[in-house]
Structure formats: structure tokens, C-alpha cells
Design a protein around this motif. Structure first.
Motif, PDB file in Angstrom:
ATOM      1  N   ALA A   1      30.381 -30.473 -29.779  1.00  0.00           N
ATOM      2  CA  ALA A   1      29.581 -31.679 -30.040  1.00  0.00           C
ATOM      3  C   ALA A   1      30.474 -32.823 -30.489  1.00  0.00           C
ATOM      4  O   ALA A   1      30.304 -33.979 -30.070  1.00  0.00           O
ATOM      5  CB  ALA A   1      28.508 -31.376 -31.083  1.00  0.00           C
ATOM      6  N   ASP A   2      31.441 -32.526 -31.350  1.00  0.00           N
ATOM      7  CA  ASP A   2      32.388 -33.526 -31.822  1.00  0.00           C
ATOM      8  C   ASP A   2      33.104 -34.185 -30.643  1.00  0.00           C
ATOM      9  O   ASP A   2      33.190 -35.415 -30.546  1.00  0.00           O
ATOM     10  CB  ASP A   2      33.398 -32.852 -32.741  1.00  0.00           C
ATOM     11  CG  ASP A   2      33.622 -33.602 -34.047  1.00  0.00           C
ATOM     12  OD1 ASP A   2      32.785 -34.450 -34.396  1.00  0.00           O
ATOM     13  OD2 ASP A   2      34.626 -33.323 -34.715  1.00  0.00           O
ATOM     14  N   PHE A   3      33.647 -33.369 -29.754  1.00  0.00           N
ATOM     15  CA  PHE A   3      34.377 -33.908 -28.607  1.00  0.00           C
ATOM     16  C   PHE A   3      33.467 -34.677 -27.658  1.00  0.00           C
ATOM     17  O   PHE A   3      33.847 -35.741 -27.141  1.00  0.00           O
ATOM     18  CB  PHE A   3      35.105 -32.792 -27.860  1.00  0.00           C
ATOM     19  CG  PHE A   3      36.503 -32.545 -28.355  1.00  0.00           C
ATOM     20  CD1 PHE A   3      37.551 -33.373 -27.977  1.00  0.00           C
ATOM     21  CD2 PHE A   3      36.777 -31.488 -29.193  1.00  0.00           C
ATOM     22  CE1 PHE A   3      38.838 -33.161 -28.441  1.00  0.00           C
ATOM     23  CE2 PHE A   3      38.062 -31.256 -29.667  1.00  0.00           C
ATOM     24  CZ  PHE A   3      39.098 -32.092 -29.287  1.00  0.00           C
ATOM     25  N   LEU A   4      32.263 -34.157 -27.403  1.00  0.00           N
ATOM     26  CA  LEU A   4      31.379 -34.814 -26.446  1.00  0.00           C
ATOM     27  C   LEU A   4      30.986 -36.215 -26.888  1.00  0.00           C
ATOM     28  O   LEU A   4      30.752 -37.099 -26.057  1.00  0.00           O
ATOM     29  CB  LEU A   4      30.125 -33.964 -26.221  1.00  0.00           C
ATOM     30  CG  LEU A   4      30.326 -32.631 -25.495  1.00  0.00           C
ATOM     31  CD1 LEU A   4      29.004 -31.897 -25.357  1.00  0.00           C
ATOM     32  CD2 LEU A   4      30.979 -32.829 -24.137  1.00  0.00           C
TER      33      LEU A   4
ATOM     34  N   ALA B   1      23.024 -26.377 -26.296  1.00  0.00           N
ATOM     35  CA  ALA B   1      23.870 -27.395 -26.928  1.00  0.00           C
ATOM     36  C   ALA B   1      24.024 -28.602 -26.004  1.00  0.00           C
ATOM     37  O   ALA B   1      23.961 -29.762 -26.458  1.00  0.00           O
ATOM     38  CB  ALA B   1      25.237 -26.808 -27.271  1.00  0.00           C
ATOM     39  N   LEU B   2      24.198 -28.358 -24.706  1.00  0.00           N
ATOM     40  CA  LEU B   2      24.311 -29.463 -23.749  1.00  0.00           C
ATOM     41  C   LEU B   2      22.976 -30.186 -23.581  1.00  0.00           C
ATOM     42  O   LEU B   2      22.933 -31.425 -23.500  1.00  0.00           O
ATOM     43  CB  LEU B   2      24.797 -28.940 -22.392  1.00  0.00           C
ATOM     44  CG  LEU B   2      26.210 -28.345 -22.361  1.00  0.00           C
ATOM     45  CD1 LEU B   2      26.522 -27.837 -20.962  1.00  0.00           C
ATOM     46  CD2 LEU B   2      27.259 -29.368 -22.800  1.00  0.00           C
TER      47      LEU B   2
ATOM     48  N   SER C   1      26.905 -33.942 -21.155  1.00  0.00           N
ATOM     49  CA  SER C   1      27.154 -32.755 -20.330  1.00  0.00           C
ATOM     50  C   SER C   1      28.077 -33.073 -19.162  1.00  0.00           C
ATOM     51  O   SER C   1      28.771 -32.183 -18.655  1.00  0.00           O
ATOM     52  CB  SER C   1      25.841 -32.169 -19.820  1.00  0.00           C
ATOM     53  OG  SER C   1      25.175 -33.093 -18.978  1.00  0.00           O
ATOM     54  N   THR C   2      28.090 -34.338 -18.729  1.00  0.00           N
ATOM     55  CA  THR C   2      28.986 -34.755 -17.643  1.00  0.00           C
ATOM     56  C   THR C   2      30.429 -34.390 -17.968  1.00  0.00           C
ATOM     57  O   THR C   2      31.170 -33.870 -17.119  1.00  0.00           O
ATOM     58  CB  THR C   2      28.889 -36.276 -17.430  1.00  0.00           C
ATOM     59  OG1 THR C   2      27.530 -36.636 -17.202  1.00  0.00           O
ATOM     60  CG2 THR C   2      29.761 -36.727 -16.267  1.00  0.00           C
ATOM     61  N   TYR C   3      30.830 -34.634 -19.206  1.00  0.00           N
ATOM     62  CA  TYR C   3      32.216 -34.424 -19.603  1.00  0.00           C
ATOM     63  C   TYR C   3      32.508 -32.946 -19.823  1.00  0.00           C
ATOM     64  O   TYR C   3      33.623 -32.485 -19.555  1.00  0.00           O
ATOM     65  CB  TYR C   3      32.517 -35.252 -20.861  1.00  0.00           C
ATOM     66  CG  TYR C   3      32.117 -36.695 -20.669  1.00  0.00           C
ATOM     67  CD1 TYR C   3      32.868 -37.537 -19.858  1.00  0.00           C
ATOM     68  CD2 TYR C   3      30.954 -37.199 -21.255  1.00  0.00           C
ATOM     69  CE1 TYR C   3      32.488 -38.854 -19.641  1.00  0.00           C
ATOM     70  CE2 TYR C   3      30.565 -38.513 -21.050  1.00  0.00           C
ATOM     71  CZ  TYR C   3      31.334 -39.332 -20.241  1.00  0.00           C
ATOM     72  OH  TYR C   3      30.948 -40.628 -20.017  1.00  0.00           O
TER      73      TYR C   3
ATOM     74  N   ALA D   1      23.717 -22.845 -15.891  1.00  0.00           N
ATOM     75  CA  ALA D   1      23.712 -23.906 -16.900  1.00  0.00           C
ATOM     76  C   ALA D   1      25.011 -23.912 -17.696  1.00  0.00           C
ATOM     77  O   ALA D   1      25.509 -24.975 -18.082  1.00  0.00           O
ATOM     78  CB  ALA D   1      22.517 -23.746 -17.836  1.00  0.00           C
ATOM     79  N   VAL D   2      25.562 -22.728 -17.954  1.00  0.00           N
ATOM     80  CA  VAL D   2      26.876 -22.651 -18.612  1.00  0.00           C
ATOM     81  C   VAL D   2      27.927 -23.317 -17.735  1.00  0.00           C
ATOM     82  O   VAL D   2      28.810 -24.025 -18.220  1.00  0.00           O
ATOM     83  CB  VAL D   2      27.256 -21.183 -18.881  1.00  0.00           C
ATOM     84  CG1 VAL D   2      28.713 -21.065 -19.305  1.00  0.00           C
ATOM     85  CG2 VAL D   2      26.347 -20.580 -19.940  1.00  0.00           C
TER      86      VAL D   2
END
Length: 411
Positions: free
Chosen positions: A269-272, A298-299, A324-326, A347-348
Motif C-alpha cells: 500500500a505504501d508503494f502504490l 488489497a488491490l 493496481s495498474t502499477y 486477480a493475483v
């Protein structure tokens, strides 16, 4: 769901998360002579009391205790415990008791024996995290004498590349450390190792837990830029923040073991939402031992937050596309026991998941990895099974295996 019928042979596994127990000669051989008196020293002694304080184990020596192999460095002592060299023991014997290298399975610390154990376990190649330096080199980052600490980081990397991996024919994949306390020194070490073919570095999942700047601060951007430029994958192991999640400070370690994926989820989450993956679109992140069943929600939640809350949430101008794109573009996860994740593999991400054996830790599937892997991919198409067990790892790390097939699969 991508499913296919009957049982079939599975390809040899490439494990992106294993571990090495450092040989006692490492720093005597690889640390420059002028630093050896101040560097890490191996010794053997009885192990004494164990205390669990603030999420960390504290040990003492005891001449009457179980004989154990240790490291001493700057007055701190580090014992090897049976749970980190657990292969070959029964489940009831996988304890926090001390252990010597001679009591371990030789593949824990001897590269030739490791290759033999990989052959027994249907594994072709393996990426190994450190033990005494801790998962991302925290031991050296916490040292007082940073000149010696830097020499130790470089000595470990030289040993990793030239001795541990050197005669393996590419089957042991080098994973190097950086001096976490200085980003410019870290960049130099990335470049030094990339020049000799290293394509993997270990980093902390949550640097602020180590007292380091956050990924939001911009401090790490030169490091990320160097990794992007050299094609170096940033590998983040659970526990590489020196903290494991627990519901209560006095919870038993079983709670931490159950919740071990939580730091990986927090880190993702931090990175996204950091903008790092926007600024460095060719940077690759890999989450090690975090499993994957949690990733779809999470995504989903991250995308919901971006869509509905990006204005007040502080990311309207920072993150131009759904998070989620990244993830699908730049992030890999890995698993060894995660049937829920397999059920949600689309989904993963069929191109984002890799496999591990966790040798020689208590969670390791050795010597039954072939059976465990076959059970997980039994209902998947041959192409997806190949990607999960092998192909994605080859692509992630740029490994010299199956070039035609990997190219075709990702064209």
C-alpha cells in the motif's frame, strides 16, 4: 479461473526465497585484513536463557547450555537456532534451541551440498536471503563503526557472488546487501554488483521501522533510480523491518507467524500510493514470503480509495492511474502454501506470482516441494503453472533459462 483437467509432470521450480547460513570463515576470508579485528567473529558456546522482549528474541550464553554456533559483533551476540536450520528435523524438533553448523543439514551453509538438496527437491535455481546480517543487512546498519560496517556489507556481497554462487552454474542466484545508512553508498554498491551480473538486492519492507527515511520522502529515489537503470530487483522479505505484526505485545510468536503477511500488505500500500512506481516505471519490486491470498482485496481496496478518496487522501496529483495498474506492471509476489491465492490467481496476477521453498527454515517444503507445488497447480493450465513455478521468476530476475519459452509467453 484458468483450470485444466488431468495431472501432469510439473517443471522444475525456481525458488525466489530461500536462506543461507553463513559459513564461519566468511569474514576471515572476505573482509579486508585491516578490519578483521573489529569485524564479526564466529564462536561456539552453550546457549542460555531466551527472552522475548518487544518482538525480539534475546539470548545469553551458558557454559552448561546446549552447544551452539554464534557470531559476535560490536559486543552483540547472535546464535543460530534450529528453526532457521530446520530441514531434516521433525516438526516437534523445530524449536528455538541453539544449533551448530555440524548439526545442521550441510546444505544450509555449503553450496555444493545445497545444490544436491535442490536436486532432491525438484528445484533448479534458488535466491537466498542472509541470516546473520538479517534479511536486509540490519545488523550492519545498526553498527556503530560504519567504516567497518561498509566493509562487512561489501565482504558479504563478495562472498555471495564469488563463493556461494560462483561455481553453481547459475543455479544459485546472487542476492546482495546495501549499506542502508547512506543512500549514495547504496547506489555505489548497486552499481558495483550490477557490473558483475547481480540483478537482485534486498531492502526493507518498511524502512521507517528501522529508523530510516520513508519511501515517501524522496530520500531513496537515487537508490530506486539505480535499481531501475541496472535492472536490479528490489526484494523485500517479511521481517526485513525488524518487526513482525502482533495483536498484543505479549502475544505468543504463533500470532506473529499467522500475521506475517501484514507487513508485506502495508508495504505494498505504501508503494502504490508513494509515487515511486510512477516516477520509476521500470523499477521491479518483489515481496518475499508474504504469500498472495490477500492481494486481490488489497488491490480492490486501493483502487476504491483512489477512485473515491484521492482528493482528500492526498494522491490526486500523485497517482494518475488506479494503483493496481502499477502492481500488475511492476510488482511480484511469491508463495509456497497458499491455495486461496491459487483460487484467485487471475486477480493475483498470473504474470506476478512466483514460487519459493523457504529452505532451510521451519516453513520450508523441502524435501516435498515437488508434491506441494503439484498440488497447488494441479487445476491450472500448463502455461499458468509454468509461469508460477518458473517462468515469472526467470523473467523477473533475467535468468538464463528457457529463453525461447519465456519470450514467447510474454511477447
Amino acid at each position: 479461473m484458468v483450470r485444466e483437467g488431468s495431472a501432469r509432470p510439473i517443471p522444475k521450480v525456481i525458488s525466489v526465497d530461500d536462506h543461507v547460513i553463513e559459513p564461519s570463515h566468511l569474514f576471515d576470508v572476505w573482509l579486508p585484513h585491516k578490519y578483521r579485528e573489529r569485524g564479526p567473529k564466529p564462536f561456539t558456546a552453550g546457549i542460555g536463557d531466551l527472552q522475548y522482549i518487544g518482538g525480539k528474541y534475546r539470548f545469553t550464553t551458558d557454559p552448561d547450555g546446549q552447544v551452539t554456533d554464534w557470531w559476535e559483533y560490536e559486543g552483540e551476540i547472535f546464535p543460530y537456532k534450529r528453526i532457521i536450520a530446520a530441514v531434516g528435523f521433525s516438526r516437534d524438533e523445530m524449536t528455538l534451541d541453539g544449533i551448530t553448523r555440524e548439526q545442521m543439514r550441510r546444505g544450509c551453509w555449503d553450496p555444493k551440498a545445497r545444490l544436491e538438496d535442490m536436486d532432491l527437491n525438484h528445484v533448479e535455481a534458488s535466491l537466498c536471503f542472509p541470516t546473520f546480517p538479517r534479511f536486509c543487512g540490519q545488523t550492519f546498519a545498526e553498527a556503530q563503526d560504519k567504516e567497518v560496517a561498509l566493509a562487512c556489507v561489501r565482504a558479504y556481497n563478495d562472498w555471495m557472488v564469488e563463493e556461494w554462487c560462483g561455481d553453481s552454474g547459475g543455479r544459485l542466484i546472487p542476492l546482495c546487501l546495501i549499506p542502508l545508512w547512506d543512500v549514495e553508498l547504496a547506489v555505489a554498491e548497486i552499481r558495483r554488483n550490477a557490473a558483475r551480473g547481480v540483478r537482485a538486492v534486498t531492502f526493507s519492507e518498511i524502512p521507517t521501522y528501522l529508523g530510516l527515511p520513508s519511501i515517501h520522502s524522496g530520500y531513496w529515489d537515487p537508490f530506486f533510480a539505480a535499481c531501475e537503470e541496472t535492472g536490479t530487483v528490489v526484494n523485500m522479505h517479511i521481517g526485513s523491518s525488524s518487526q513482525m505484526p502482533a495483536a498484543s505485545p505479549d502475544a505468543p510468536p504463533a500470532v506473529q507467524a499467522t500475521l506475517s503477511f501484514n507487513n508485506a500488505m502495508s508495504s505494498l500500500a505504501d508503494f502504490l500510493f508513494s509515487g515511486v512506481l510512477v516516477r520509476f516505471p521500470r523499477l521491479t519490486l518483489a515481496y518475499s514470503e508474504g504469500q498472495m491470498g490477500w492481494i486481490p482485496y488489497a488491490l480492490e481496496r486501493a483502487d476504491d480509495v483512489w477512485r473515491d478518496h484521492r482528493a482528500w487522501g492526498g494522491v490526486r496529483d500523485l497517482i494518475p492511474e488506479p494503483p493496481s495498474t502499477y502492481y500488475y506492471r511492476q510488482v511480484f509476489c511469491c508463495f509456497f502454501r497458499d491455495k486461496h491465492g491459487i483460487d484467485a490467481i487471475e486477480a493475483v496476477g498470473v504474470d506476478n506470482a512466483t514460487f519459493e521453498t523457504d529452505y532451510p527454515h521451519v516453513d520450508s517444503t523441502w524435501p516435498h516441494t515437488k508434491r506441494v507445488a503439484a498440488e497447488h497447480v494441479a487445476g491450472l493450465s500448463e502455461d499458468v503453472a509454468y509461469k508460477l513455478l518458473r517462468g515469472n521468476a526467470i523473467r523477473m530476475l533475467g535468468l538464463p533459462f528457457d529463453e525461447g519459452r519465456v519470450t514467447a509467453a510474454t511477447a
